[in-house]
Scaffold this active site. Sequence first.
Site, PDB file in Angstrom:
ATOM      1  N   LYS A  79      21.435 -80.028 -33.121  1.00 31.42           N
ATOM      2  CA  LYS A  79      22.754 -80.665 -33.044  1.00 31.42           C
ATOM      3  C   LYS A  79      22.575 -82.133 -33.410  1.00 31.42           C
ATOM      4  O   LYS A  79      21.577 -82.759 -33.017  1.00 31.42           O
ATOM      5  CB  LYS A  79      23.289 -80.514 -31.612  1.00 31.42           C
ATOM      6  CG  LYS A  79      24.696 -81.065 -31.395  1.00 31.42           C
ATOM      7  CD  LYS A  79      25.187 -80.773 -29.973  1.00 31.42           C
ATOM      8  CE  LYS A  79      26.624 -81.248 -29.747  1.00 31.42           C
ATOM      9  NZ  LYS A  79      27.106 -80.937 -28.380  1.00 31.42           N
ATOM     10  N   SER A 154      31.663 -78.574 -28.226  1.00 36.58           N
ATOM     11  CA  SER A 154      31.355 -79.471 -29.317  1.00 36.58           C
ATOM     12  C   SER A 154      30.184 -79.026 -30.181  1.00 36.58           C
ATOM     13  O   SER A 154      30.060 -79.482 -31.309  1.00 36.58           O
ATOM     14  CB  SER A 154      31.066 -80.872 -28.772  1.00 36.58           C
ATOM     15  OG  SER A 154      29.894 -80.866 -27.981  1.00 36.58           O
ATOM     16  N   SER A 178      29.981 -77.202 -23.860  1.00 45.18           N
ATOM     17  CA  SER A 178      29.734 -77.281 -25.306  1.00 45.18           C
ATOM     18  C   SER A 178      28.612 -76.411 -25.847  1.00 45.18           C
ATOM     19  O   SER A 178      28.447 -76.327 -27.056  1.00 45.18           O
ATOM     20  CB  SER A 178      29.490 -78.727 -25.717  1.00 45.18           C
ATOM     21  OG  SER A 178      30.717 -79.389 -25.787  1.00 45.18           O
TER      22      SER A 178
HETATM   23  N1  GLN Z   1      35.286 -79.604 -24.357  1.00 45.78           N
HETATM   24  C1  GLN Z   1      34.753 -80.476 -23.379  1.00 45.78           C
HETATM   25  C2  GLN Z   1      35.127 -81.902 -23.712  1.00 45.78           C
HETATM   26  O1  GLN Z   1      35.805 -82.103 -24.651  1.00 45.78           O
HETATM   27  C3  GLN Z   1      33.268 -80.314 -23.248  1.00 45.78           C
HETATM   28  C4  GLN Z   1      32.478 -81.040 -24.262  1.00 45.78           C
HETATM   29  C5  GLN Z   1      30.994 -80.928 -24.066  1.00 45.78           C
HETATM   30  O2  GLN Z   1      30.494 -80.112 -23.310  1.00 45.78           O
HETATM   31  N2  GLN Z   1      30.281 -81.806 -24.749  1.00 45.78           N
HETATM   32  O3  GLN Z   1      34.771 -82.822 -23.056  1.00 45.78           O
END
Ligand code: GLN
Length: 492
Positions: A79, A154, A178
Amino acid sequence: MTNLHRLSIRELSEGLQQGKFSSRELTQHYLKRIEKIDAQVKSYVTVTPELALSQADAADAAIKAGNATALAGIPLAHKDIFCTQGVRTSAGSKMLDNFISPYDATVVTKAKAAGLVTLGKVNMDEFAMGSTSESSYYGATKNPWNLDYVPGGSSGGSAAVVAADLAPFATGTDTGGSIRQPASFCGLTGLKPTYGRVSRFGIIAFASSLDQAGPMARSAEDCAYLMNVIAGHDAKDSTSVDKEVDDYVANLNATSVKGLRIGIPKQYFNVAGLAADVKARVEESLKKLEDMGAILVEVDLNMVEAYVPTYYLIAPAEASSNLSRYDGVRYGYRCENPVDLMDLYKRSRSEGFGEEVKRRILIGTYALSAGYYDAYYVKAQKVRRLIQQDFLKAFEQVDVIAAPSAPTTAYKIGANLSPTEMYLGDVYTLAVNLAGLPAINAPVGLDDHNLPVGLQLIGNYWSESQLLSIVHQYQQNTDFHTQRAAIAEENA
Ligand code: GLN
Protein backbone atom coordinates in the site's frame (compact mmCIF):
# COMPACT_ATOMS: atom_id res chain seq x y z
CA MET A 1 4.53 -21.03 -17.39
CA THR A 2 1.37 -19.04 -18.01
CA ASN A 3 -0.33 -19.87 -14.76
CA LEU A 4 2.19 -18.72 -12.18
CA HIS A 5 -0.33 -16.15 -10.93
CA ARG A 6 -2.70 -18.96 -9.95
CA LEU A 7 -0.32 -20.44 -7.38
CA SER A 8 -0.72 -19.99 -3.63
CA ILE A 9 2.14 -18.63 -1.53
CA ARG A 10 3.00 -22.16 -0.40
CA GLU A 11 3.07 -23.36 -4.01
CA LEU A 12 5.19 -20.39 -5.03
CA SER A 13 7.63 -21.09 -2.22
CA GLU A 14 7.88 -24.77 -3.15
CA GLY A 15 8.24 -24.02 -6.87
CA LEU A 16 11.03 -21.53 -6.24
CA GLN A 17 12.90 -23.71 -3.78
CA GLN A 18 12.64 -26.73 -6.09
CA GLY A 19 13.85 -24.70 -9.06
CA LYS A 20 10.65 -25.21 -11.10
CA PHE A 21 10.84 -21.50 -11.96
CA SER A 22 13.09 -18.66 -10.92
CA SER A 23 12.13 -15.52 -9.06
CA ARG A 24 13.17 -13.53 -12.15
CA GLU A 25 10.67 -15.52 -14.27
CA LEU A 26 7.96 -15.12 -11.66
CA THR A 27 8.63 -11.40 -11.24
CA GLN A 28 8.66 -10.82 -14.99
CA HIS A 29 5.41 -12.75 -15.25
CA TYR A 30 3.77 -10.35 -12.80
CA LEU A 31 5.36 -7.27 -14.40
CA LYS A 32 3.94 -8.37 -17.77
CA ARG A 33 0.49 -8.88 -16.30
CA ILE A 34 0.65 -5.44 -14.68
CA GLU A 35 1.61 -3.90 -18.01
CA LYS A 36 -1.20 -5.66 -19.82
CA ILE A 37 -4.04 -5.52 -17.31
CA ASP A 38 -3.47 -2.67 -14.88
CA ALA A 39 -4.54 0.03 -17.34
CA GLN A 40 -8.05 -1.32 -16.71
CA VAL A 41 -7.81 -1.83 -12.95
CA LYS A 42 -5.56 1.14 -12.09
CA SER A 43 -4.26 -0.42 -8.92
CA TYR A 44 -0.59 0.58 -9.01
CA VAL A 45 0.49 4.15 -8.31
CA THR A 46 4.15 3.24 -8.85
CA VAL A 47 5.58 0.05 -10.38
CA THR A 48 9.21 -0.65 -9.41
CA PRO A 49 10.51 -3.07 -12.09
CA GLU A 50 14.21 -2.35 -11.53
CA LEU A 51 14.01 -2.80 -7.78
CA ALA A 52 11.86 -5.93 -8.27
CA LEU A 53 14.23 -7.57 -10.75
CA SER A 54 17.31 -6.84 -8.66
CA GLN A 55 15.60 -8.31 -5.59
CA ALA A 56 14.52 -11.29 -7.72
CA ASP A 57 18.09 -11.91 -8.85
CA ALA A 58 19.32 -11.71 -5.26
CA ALA A 59 16.64 -14.23 -4.24
CA ASP A 60 17.58 -16.56 -7.09
CA ALA A 61 21.23 -16.41 -6.02
CA ALA A 62 20.31 -17.18 -2.40
CA ILE A 63 18.11 -20.10 -3.49
CA LYS A 64 20.96 -21.48 -5.62
CA ALA A 65 23.39 -21.07 -2.73
CA GLY A 66 20.99 -22.93 -0.48
CA ASN A 67 20.67 -20.15 2.07
CA ALA A 68 17.33 -18.60 1.11
CA THR A 69 14.45 -17.99 3.48
CA ALA A 70 11.12 -19.74 2.77
CA LEU A 71 9.51 -16.79 0.99
CA ALA A 72 12.57 -15.59 -0.93
CA GLY A 73 11.70 -14.50 -4.45
CA ILE A 74 7.92 -14.12 -4.00
CA PRO A 75 6.52 -10.79 -5.22
CA LEU A 76 4.55 -8.44 -2.97
CA ALA A 77 2.78 -5.10 -3.43
CA HIS A 78 2.78 -2.44 -0.71
CA LYS A 79 0.00 0.00 0.00
CA ASP A 80 1.39 3.43 -0.86
CA ILE A 81 1.31 4.40 2.81
CA PHE A 82 4.41 2.34 3.72
CA CYS A 83 7.59 4.37 3.36
CA THR A 84 9.91 2.70 0.86
CA GLN A 85 13.44 4.01 0.55
CA GLY A 86 14.16 5.68 -2.78
CA VAL A 87 10.59 5.17 -3.98
CA ARG A 88 7.75 7.66 -4.02
CA THR A 89 5.42 7.19 -1.05
CA SER A 90 2.36 9.30 -1.78
CA ALA A 91 -0.38 8.13 0.60
CA GLY A 92 -2.65 8.84 -2.37
CA SER A 93 -2.18 12.58 -1.87
CA LYS A 94 -1.03 15.48 -4.03
CA MET A 95 0.66 16.62 -0.82
CA LEU A 96 3.16 13.75 -1.09
CA ASP A 97 3.21 13.33 -4.86
CA ASN A 98 6.86 14.44 -4.83
CA PHE A 99 7.90 12.59 -1.66
CA ILE A 100 10.68 10.03 -2.15
CA SER A 101 11.09 8.35 1.19
CA PRO A 102 14.62 8.36 2.61
CA TYR A 103 13.92 5.23 4.70
CA ASP A 104 11.91 2.01 4.83
CA ALA A 105 8.94 1.32 7.09
CA THR A 106 9.65 -1.61 9.42
CA VAL A 107 7.11 -3.71 7.50
CA VAL A 108 9.07 -3.00 4.30
CA THR A 109 12.40 -3.76 6.02
CA LYS A 110 11.01 -7.08 7.24
CA ALA A 111 9.62 -7.93 3.80
CA LYS A 112 13.01 -7.22 2.26
CA ALA A 113 14.80 -9.31 4.89
CA ALA A 114 12.45 -12.21 4.09
CA GLY A 115 13.55 -11.98 0.45
CA LEU A 116 10.19 -10.76 -0.83
CA VAL A 117 10.24 -8.86 -4.11
CA THR A 118 8.67 -5.36 -4.21
CA LEU A 119 6.50 -5.05 -7.32
CA GLY A 120 5.43 -1.53 -6.48
CA LYS A 121 3.14 0.74 -4.49
CA VAL A 122 -0.62 0.53 -4.79
CA ASN A 123 -3.45 3.02 -4.69
CA MET A 124 -5.48 4.06 -1.65
CA ASP A 125 -7.84 6.75 -0.43
CA GLU A 126 -5.95 9.94 0.33
CA PHE A 127 -4.18 9.48 3.68
CA ALA A 128 -6.30 6.31 4.12
CA MET A 129 -9.46 8.36 4.69
CA GLY A 130 -12.30 6.76 2.82
CA SER A 131 -14.05 3.55 1.86
CA THR A 132 -13.86 3.54 -1.93
CA SER A 133 -10.31 4.51 -2.97
CA GLU A 134 -11.90 7.27 -5.03
CA SER A 135 -10.38 10.05 -2.93
CA SER A 136 -6.90 9.22 -4.24
CA TYR A 137 -5.09 12.01 -6.07
CA TYR A 138 -4.29 9.35 -8.70
CA GLY A 139 -7.91 8.57 -9.49
CA ALA A 140 -10.17 5.64 -8.70
CA THR A 141 -9.05 2.01 -8.67
CA LYS A 142 -11.58 -0.42 -10.18
CA ASN A 143 -13.02 -3.53 -8.60
CA PRO A 144 -11.67 -6.50 -10.61
CA TRP A 145 -15.02 -8.30 -10.21
CA ASN A 146 -16.76 -5.52 -12.10
CA LEU A 147 -14.83 -2.52 -13.34
CA ASP A 148 -17.82 -0.20 -12.80
CA TYR A 149 -17.56 -0.75 -9.04
CA VAL A 150 -15.13 0.42 -6.35
CA PRO A 151 -12.72 -2.05 -4.73
CA GLY A 152 -13.45 -0.55 -1.32
CA GLY A 153 -11.01 1.45 0.74
CA SER A 154 -8.85 2.70 1.92
CA SER A 155 -6.61 -0.25 0.93
CA GLY A 156 -8.48 -0.56 -2.38
CA GLY A 157 -5.32 -0.91 -4.47
CA SER A 158 -4.07 -3.73 -2.23
CA ALA A 159 -7.36 -5.57 -2.69
CA ALA A 160 -7.53 -4.95 -6.43
CA VAL A 161 -3.98 -6.16 -7.16
CA VAL A 162 -4.62 -9.46 -5.45
CA ALA A 163 -8.11 -9.94 -6.89
CA ALA A 164 -6.82 -9.25 -10.43
CA ASP A 165 -3.75 -11.47 -9.85
CA LEU A 166 -1.41 -8.53 -10.27
CA ALA A 167 0.42 -9.53 -7.06
CA PRO A 168 0.15 -12.74 -5.02
CA PHE A 169 -0.38 -10.79 -1.81
CA ALA A 170 -0.23 -7.24 -0.50
CA THR A 171 0.18 -5.17 2.63
CA GLY A 172 -2.65 -2.98 3.83
CA THR A 173 -3.49 -0.80 6.81
CA ASP A 174 -6.67 -0.72 8.84
CA THR A 175 -7.62 2.29 10.96
CA GLY A 176 -11.35 1.71 10.83
CA GLY A 177 -11.80 -1.19 8.42
CA SER A 178 -9.43 -0.45 5.56
CA ILE A 179 -8.13 -4.03 5.30
CA ARG A 180 -11.37 -5.87 6.03
CA GLN A 181 -13.81 -3.84 3.92
CA PRO A 182 -11.79 -3.88 0.65
CA ALA A 183 -11.04 -7.57 1.26
CA SER A 184 -14.79 -8.06 1.59
CA PHE A 185 -15.57 -6.03 -1.58
CA CYS A 186 -12.95 -7.95 -3.62
CA GLY A 187 -13.49 -11.50 -2.33
CA LEU A 188 -10.24 -11.79 -0.36
CA THR A 189 -8.96 -12.76 3.04
CA GLY A 190 -7.59 -9.84 5.07
CA LEU A 191 -6.41 -9.67 8.67
CA LYS A 192 -6.37 -6.63 10.94
CA PRO A 193 -4.03 -7.63 13.79
CA THR A 194 -4.25 -6.62 17.45
CA TYR A 195 -3.07 -3.03 17.95
CA GLY A 196 0.65 -3.28 18.69
CA ARG A 197 1.28 -6.58 16.87
CA VAL A 198 2.74 -5.03 13.69
CA SER A 199 5.05 -2.03 13.78
CA ARG A 200 3.65 1.32 12.66
CA PHE A 201 7.13 2.75 12.11
CA GLY A 202 7.30 4.31 8.65
CA ILE A 203 3.59 4.07 7.98
CA ILE A 204 2.24 7.52 7.12
CA ALA A 205 0.11 8.27 10.17
CA PHE A 206 -3.65 8.77 9.97
CA ALA A 207 -4.97 8.10 13.50
CA SER A 208 -2.10 6.74 15.55
CA SER A 209 -4.13 5.03 18.28
CA LEU A 210 -6.11 3.08 15.66
CA ASP A 211 -3.70 2.44 12.74
CA GLN A 212 -2.52 -1.14 12.25
CA ALA A 213 -0.95 -2.93 9.28
CA GLY A 214 -1.85 -6.40 8.06
CA PRO A 215 -1.89 -8.87 5.18
CA MET A 216 -4.35 -9.10 2.27
CA ALA A 217 -4.37 -12.25 0.16
CA ARG A 218 -6.60 -14.94 -1.31
CA SER A 219 -6.55 -17.31 1.64
CA ALA A 220 -5.91 -17.42 5.36
CA GLU A 221 -2.88 -19.58 4.60
CA ASP A 222 -1.41 -16.88 2.33
CA CYS A 223 -2.12 -14.25 5.01
CA ALA A 224 -0.40 -16.43 7.62
CA TYR A 225 2.79 -16.45 5.55
CA LEU A 226 2.84 -12.66 5.40
CA MET A 227 2.00 -12.34 9.10
CA ASN A 228 5.03 -14.50 9.88
CA VAL A 229 7.11 -11.86 8.11
CA ILE A 230 5.62 -8.60 9.41
CA ALA A 231 4.50 -9.33 13.01
CA GLY A 232 6.74 -8.63 15.97
CA HIS A 233 8.08 -6.08 18.39
CA ASP A 234 9.84 -2.99 17.07
CA ALA A 235 11.72 -0.60 19.33
CA LYS A 236 11.07 2.16 16.76
CA ASP A 237 7.32 2.08 17.49
CA SER A 238 6.51 2.94 21.11
CA THR A 239 3.11 1.25 20.86
CA SER A 240 4.55 -1.97 19.47
CA VAL A 241 4.13 -4.73 22.04
CA ASP A 242 7.02 -6.93 23.12
CA LYS A 243 5.22 -10.23 23.11
CA GLU A 244 6.16 -13.55 21.58
CA VAL A 245 4.98 -13.96 18.00
CA ASP A 246 3.09 -17.10 16.99
CA ASP A 247 4.08 -19.17 13.98
CA TYR A 248 0.91 -18.40 12.06
CA VAL A 249 1.57 -20.98 9.34
CA ALA A 250 2.36 -23.81 11.75
CA ASN A 251 -0.82 -22.96 13.70
CA LEU A 252 -3.20 -23.07 10.73
CA ASN A 253 -4.88 -26.22 12.03
CA ALA A 254 -4.27 -25.58 15.71
CA THR A 255 -7.70 -24.21 16.62
CA SER A 256 -10.51 -26.69 16.76
CA VAL A 257 -13.70 -25.54 15.05
CA LYS A 258 -15.44 -28.38 16.86
CA GLY A 259 -16.81 -26.85 20.03
CA LEU A 260 -15.68 -23.35 19.07
CA ARG A 261 -18.11 -20.80 20.50
CA ILE A 262 -19.01 -18.15 17.94
CA GLY A 263 -20.89 -15.13 19.28
CA ILE A 264 -23.64 -13.67 17.13
CA PRO A 265 -24.39 -10.11 18.28
CA LYS A 266 -28.09 -9.76 17.61
CA GLN A 267 -27.84 -5.97 17.37
CA TYR A 268 -25.47 -6.36 14.39
CA PHE A 269 -27.99 -8.28 12.36
CA ASN A 270 -30.68 -5.64 12.92
CA VAL A 271 -28.69 -2.72 11.49
CA ALA A 272 -30.98 -0.82 9.12
CA GLY A 273 -28.60 -0.67 6.16
CA LEU A 274 -27.72 -4.40 6.16
CA ALA A 275 -28.41 -5.70 2.63
CA ALA A 276 -30.54 -8.84 2.42
CA ASP A 277 -28.10 -10.85 0.33
CA VAL A 278 -25.15 -9.88 2.54
CA LYS A 279 -27.11 -11.07 5.55
CA ALA A 280 -28.05 -14.29 3.74
CA ARG A 281 -24.46 -15.15 2.68
CA VAL A 282 -23.12 -14.40 6.17
CA GLU A 283 -25.79 -16.56 7.77
CA GLU A 284 -25.01 -19.39 5.33
CA SER A 285 -21.32 -19.19 6.27
CA LEU A 286 -22.24 -19.40 9.95
CA LYS A 287 -24.41 -22.42 9.21
CA LYS A 288 -21.40 -24.00 7.49
CA LEU A 289 -19.22 -23.33 10.55
CA GLU A 290 -21.97 -24.84 12.67
CA ASP A 291 -21.94 -27.94 10.45
CA MET A 292 -18.19 -28.10 11.04
CA GLY A 293 -18.86 -28.28 14.78
CA ALA A 294 -18.97 -24.68 15.96
CA ILE A 295 -21.57 -23.58 18.50
CA LEU A 296 -23.42 -20.37 17.68
CA VAL A 297 -24.22 -18.29 20.74
CA GLU A 298 -26.29 -15.13 20.77
CA VAL A 299 -24.42 -12.29 22.49
CA ASP A 300 -25.15 -8.64 23.21
CA LEU A 301 -23.08 -5.79 21.89
CA ASN A 302 -25.02 -2.79 23.01
CA MET A 303 -22.93 0.11 21.79
CA VAL A 304 -23.50 -0.23 18.02
CA GLU A 305 -25.07 3.20 17.70
CA ALA A 306 -22.00 4.79 19.27
CA TYR A 307 -19.46 3.24 16.87
CA VAL A 308 -19.72 5.69 13.98
CA PRO A 309 -19.90 8.93 16.02
CA THR A 310 -17.10 7.85 18.37
CA TYR A 311 -14.72 6.84 15.58
CA TYR A 312 -15.55 9.90 13.49
CA LEU A 313 -14.49 12.11 16.38
CA ILE A 314 -11.37 10.30 17.54
CA ALA A 315 -9.98 9.48 14.07
CA PRO A 316 -10.31 13.05 12.72
CA ALA A 317 -8.94 14.49 16.00
CA GLU A 318 -5.79 12.39 15.68
CA ALA A 319 -5.62 13.07 11.94
CA SER A 320 -5.78 16.83 12.44
CA SER A 321 -2.79 16.57 14.75
CA ASN A 322 -0.83 14.14 12.54
CA LEU A 323 -1.47 16.10 9.37
CA SER A 324 -0.35 19.43 10.83
CA ARG A 325 3.18 18.47 9.75
CA TYR A 326 2.29 19.06 6.09
CA ASP A 327 2.89 22.77 6.09
CA GLY A 328 4.79 23.18 2.84
CA VAL A 329 8.06 23.89 4.65
CA ARG A 330 10.10 20.73 5.14
CA TYR A 331 8.62 18.33 2.64
CA GLY A 332 5.61 17.66 0.49
CA TYR A 333 3.71 20.05 -1.74
CA ARG A 334 4.54 23.76 -1.59
CA CYS A 335 2.41 26.41 -3.27
CA GLU A 336 3.87 28.71 -5.93
CA ASN A 337 5.11 32.19 -5.00
CA PRO A 338 3.88 32.58 -1.42
CA VAL A 339 3.73 36.21 -0.32
CA ASP A 340 4.40 35.46 3.37
CA LEU A 341 4.50 32.56 5.82
CA MET A 342 0.73 32.48 6.45
CA ASP A 343 0.11 32.45 2.71
CA LEU A 344 2.60 29.58 2.34
CA TYR A 345 0.85 27.49 5.00
CA LYS A 346 -2.64 28.32 3.83
CA ARG A 347 -2.19 27.77 0.14
CA SER A 348 0.10 24.72 0.44
CA ARG A 349 -2.52 23.01 2.59
CA SER A 350 -5.57 24.16 0.61
CA GLU A 351 -4.00 23.13 -2.69
CA GLY A 352 -2.27 19.96 -1.43
CA PHE A 353 -5.10 18.26 0.44
CA GLY A 354 -8.28 16.85 -1.08
CA GLU A 355 -11.81 17.47 0.09
CA GLU A 356 -12.28 14.50 2.44
CA VAL A 357 -8.95 15.12 4.16
CA LYS A 358 -9.84 18.78 4.70
CA ARG A 359 -13.21 17.75 6.13
CA ARG A 360 -11.48 15.48 8.66
CA ILE A 361 -8.93 18.14 9.61
CA LEU A 362 -11.72 20.64 10.22
CA ILE A 363 -13.81 18.22 12.29
CA GLY A 364 -10.76 17.11 14.26
CA THR A 365 -9.47 20.60 14.94
CA TYR A 366 -12.91 21.65 16.12
CA ALA A 367 -13.22 18.63 18.43
CA LEU A 368 -9.83 19.38 19.98
CA SER A 369 -10.26 23.13 20.36
CA ALA A 370 -10.43 24.78 23.77
CA GLY A 371 -14.01 24.88 25.01
CA TYR A 372 -15.11 21.86 22.96
CA TYR A 373 -12.41 19.38 23.95
CA ASP A 374 -14.25 17.98 26.99
CA ALA A 375 -17.61 17.90 25.27
CA TYR A 376 -16.36 16.00 22.22
CA TYR A 377 -12.90 14.46 22.43
CA VAL A 378 -12.87 13.47 26.11
CA LYS A 379 -16.43 12.17 25.86
CA ALA A 380 -15.54 10.09 22.80
CA GLN A 381 -12.60 8.59 24.71
CA LYS A 382 -14.96 7.57 27.51
CA VAL A 383 -17.35 5.96 25.06
CA ARG A 384 -14.39 4.22 23.46
CA ARG A 385 -13.64 2.56 26.79
CA LEU A 386 -17.27 1.44 27.11
CA ILE A 387 -17.10 -0.11 23.62
CA GLN A 388 -14.00 -2.05 24.63
CA GLN A 389 -15.67 -3.26 27.85
CA ASP A 390 -18.70 -4.38 25.87
CA PHE A 391 -16.45 -6.65 23.77
CA LEU A 392 -14.58 -7.99 26.80
CA LYS A 393 -17.89 -8.93 28.37
CA ALA A 394 -18.92 -10.80 25.23
CA PHE A 395 -15.58 -12.64 25.17
CA GLU A 396 -16.39 -14.06 28.61
CA GLN A 397 -19.02 -16.15 26.82
CA VAL A 398 -17.56 -16.85 23.39
CA ASP A 399 -14.24 -17.45 21.60
CA VAL A 400 -14.88 -15.22 18.59
CA ILE A 401 -17.60 -12.87 17.39
CA ALA A 402 -19.11 -13.04 13.90
CA ALA A 403 -20.41 -10.10 11.88
CA PRO A 404 -20.62 -8.92 8.31
CA SER A 405 -17.52 -6.91 7.33
CA ALA A 406 -19.72 -4.35 5.61
CA PRO A 407 -23.47 -3.84 5.38
CA THR A 408 -23.38 -3.91 1.57
CA THR A 409 -21.26 -5.18 -1.28
CA ALA A 410 -19.19 -2.78 -3.41
CA TYR A 411 -20.66 0.57 -4.49
CA LYS A 412 -20.72 1.83 -8.07
CA ILE A 413 -17.85 4.15 -8.95
CA GLY A 414 -19.11 7.74 -8.78
CA ALA A 415 -22.10 6.79 -6.59
CA ASN A 416 -21.20 9.96 -4.73
CA LEU A 417 -22.33 8.92 -1.28
CA SER A 418 -22.67 11.78 1.16
CA PRO A 419 -19.97 11.71 3.86
CA THR A 420 -22.45 10.44 6.44
CA GLU A 421 -23.74 7.69 4.13
CA MET A 422 -20.14 6.60 3.58
CA TYR A 423 -19.33 6.70 7.30
CA LEU A 424 -22.36 4.53 8.11
CA GLY A 425 -20.94 1.86 5.80
CA ASP A 426 -18.12 1.42 8.35
CA VAL A 427 -20.47 0.37 11.15
CA TYR A 428 -19.13 -3.22 11.38
CA THR A 429 -15.42 -2.45 11.33
CA LEU A 430 -14.81 0.67 13.46
CA ALA A 431 -15.35 -0.81 16.93
CA VAL A 432 -12.57 -3.34 16.41
CA ASN A 433 -10.07 -0.51 15.97
CA LEU A 434 -11.51 1.49 18.87
CA ALA A 435 -11.02 -1.56 21.09
CA GLY A 436 -7.67 -2.54 19.51
CA LEU A 437 -8.88 -6.07 18.73
CA PRO A 438 -7.88 -8.35 15.84
CA ALA A 439 -10.39 -9.30 13.13
CA ILE A 440 -10.39 -11.09 9.81
CA ASN A 441 -12.49 -10.97 6.65
CA ALA A 442 -13.21 -14.15 4.72
CA PRO A 443 -15.07 -14.34 1.40
CA VAL A 444 -18.35 -16.25 1.73
CA GLY A 445 -20.01 -16.00 -1.67
CA LEU A 446 -21.50 -13.50 -4.10
CA ASP A 447 -24.55 -11.24 -4.10
CA ASP A 448 -27.15 -10.96 -6.88
CA HIS A 449 -24.78 -8.78 -8.92
CA ASN A 450 -21.91 -11.27 -8.66
CA LEU A 451 -20.04 -9.10 -6.19
CA PRO A 452 -18.28 -10.70 -3.21
CA VAL A 453 -19.66 -10.78 0.34
CA GLY A 454 -17.42 -11.02 3.41
CA LEU A 455 -17.76 -12.59 6.84
CA GLN A 456 -15.89 -10.89 9.67
CA LEU A 457 -14.61 -12.80 12.68
CA ILE A 458 -13.48 -10.69 15.62
CA GLY A 459 -11.14 -12.25 18.15
CA ASN A 460 -9.91 -11.40 21.62
CA TYR A 461 -6.50 -9.71 21.97
CA TRP A 462 -3.59 -11.61 20.34
CA SER A 463 -5.84 -14.25 18.77
CA GLU A 464 -4.54 -13.78 15.21
CA SER A 465 -3.49 -17.44 15.03
CA GLN A 466 -6.93 -18.56 16.07
CA LEU A 467 -8.68 -16.33 13.51
CA LEU A 468 -6.41 -17.50 10.68
CA SER A 469 -6.88 -21.10 11.75
CA ILE A 470 -10.69 -20.90 11.81
CA VAL A 471 -10.81 -19.28 8.38
CA HIS A 472 -8.23 -21.74 7.03
CA GLN A 473 -10.40 -24.68 8.07
CA TYR A 474 -13.51 -23.01 6.65
CA GLN A 475 -11.57 -22.56 3.40
CA GLN A 476 -10.58 -26.25 3.39
CA ASN A 477 -14.32 -27.00 3.31
CA THR A 478 -15.48 -24.30 0.87
CA ASP A 479 -14.16 -22.74 -2.32
CA PHE A 480 -15.30 -19.10 -2.16
CA HIS A 481 -11.70 -17.96 -1.71
CA THR A 482 -10.63 -19.66 -4.94
CA GLN A 483 -13.33 -18.01 -7.08
CA ARG A 484 -11.77 -15.44 -9.35
CA ALA A 485 -12.91 -12.27 -11.05
CA ALA A 486 -13.10 -12.58 -14.85
CA ILE A 487 -10.16 -10.22 -15.34
CA ALA A 488 -7.93 -12.46 -13.21
CA GLU A 489 -8.53 -15.27 -15.72
CA GLU A 490 -6.85 -13.21 -18.45
CA ASN A 491 -3.34 -14.26 -19.26
CA ALA A 492 -0.57 -11.87 -20.07
N1 GLN B 1 -13.40 4.15 6.08
C1 GLN B 1 -12.79 4.53 7.30
C2 GLN B 1 -12.39 5.99 7.24
O1 GLN B 1 -12.65 6.60 6.27
C3 GLN B 1 -11.62 3.66 7.63
C4 GLN B 1 -10.36 4.02 6.95
C5 GLN B 1 -9.19 3.18 7.35
O2 GLN B 1 -9.31 2.14 7.98
N2 GLN B 1 -8.01 3.68 7.00
O3 GLN B 1 -11.83 6.54 8.13
